[in-house]
Scaffold this active site. Structure first.
Site, short mmCIF file in Angstrom:
data_model
loop_
_atom_site.label_atom_id
_atom_site.label_comp_id
_atom_site.label_asym_id
_atom_site.label_seq_id
_atom_site.Cartn_x
_atom_site.Cartn_y
_atom_site.Cartn_z
CB SER A 1 -12.66 -2.17 0.67
OG SER A 1 -11.26 -2.24 0.71
NE ARG B 1 -3.90 1.87 2.57
CZ ARG B 1 -3.85 2.85 3.46
NH1 ARG B 1 -2.85 2.95 4.33
NH2 ARG B 1 -4.82 3.75 3.49
CE LYS C 1 -7.94 2.18 4.12
NZ LYS C 1 -8.38 1.04 3.29
#
Length: 213
Positions: A111, A42, A140
């Site tokens: 997701s 990521r 996040k």
């Protein structure tokens, strides 16, 4: 390499916030040595060229240890470097479109925060779902909280494996027992720890206990 329930047990999502002089490669290797069963790269701030170069290196490491490797969000880089797959959010691209680009032999993670999103993702070819945030998280900023009731309902509504994400640590992982998930995805619970190998090993043991209970 396709994913299965077993290799989604302890899913490590990279973050370069805690490198402290180490390289991301070294930290990912330590996580794998500690027992991480799946790696997602990521990167929110690298340009495509640097991301591609790093992704190729980390994929080589994952291949060496026989651990599935997916790229977060960037479908084009996943395709270009022949990654094992990609993980996309709800806003990144329709799962069906990603499947068309990558082909059927690649891992597609999506997701989801609701039962409706989960069912649609499965219909569009997702191999597994990342559901969260199941606890409050600092990693996040945009993560919506998902109640444990919703998490359980999603697991019951789909036939593909579900991984919980968001704020999970060794202190709360056992609270997810009985939800139906097959594993957890974590960032800081692995990469923010001083001893990544032992932190990962301890977390894996607890996750196994949670999944089996």
């Amino acid at each position: 390499m396709k994913s299965n329930k077993e290799n989604l047990l302890l899913y490590a999502v990279t973050d370069r916030s805690w490198l402290n002089g180490a390289t991301l490669y070294e930290q990912v290797e330590q996580a794998i040595q500690g027992g991480a069963t799946f790696i997602q790269l990521r990167e929110k701030n690298l340009d495509d060229e640097a991301f591609l170069e790093e992704a190729i290196q980390i994929q080589g490491l994952c291949t060496k240890y026989n651990v599935p490797f997916v790229v977060n969000d960037n479908v084009e880089i996943a395709r270009k470097m022949n990654a094992d797959g990609v993980h996309v959010g709800q806003s990144d691209m329709e799962a069906g479109n990603v499947r068309e680009i990558l082909g059927n032999d690649k891992i597609l993670g999506v997701s989801a925060q609701t039962v409706e999103q989960a069912i649609l993702a499965e219909k569009n070819g997702a191999d597994y779902l990342g559901v969260g945030a199941v606890f409050h998280t600092g990693s996040k900023d945009d993560a919506d909280d998902v109640s444990h009731e919703t998490l359980k309902a999603i697991c019951e509504a789909v036939n593909i494996p579900v991984v919980a994400i968001g704020g999970i640590s060794k202190n709360n992982v056992l609270e997810l027992s009985g939800s139906g998930i097959c594993g957890i995805a974590v960032i800081s619970a692995i990469f923010a720890q001083k001893d990544i190998v032992s932190a990962t090993a301890e977390l894996k043991q607890l996750t196994q206990k949670m999944v089996n209970s």
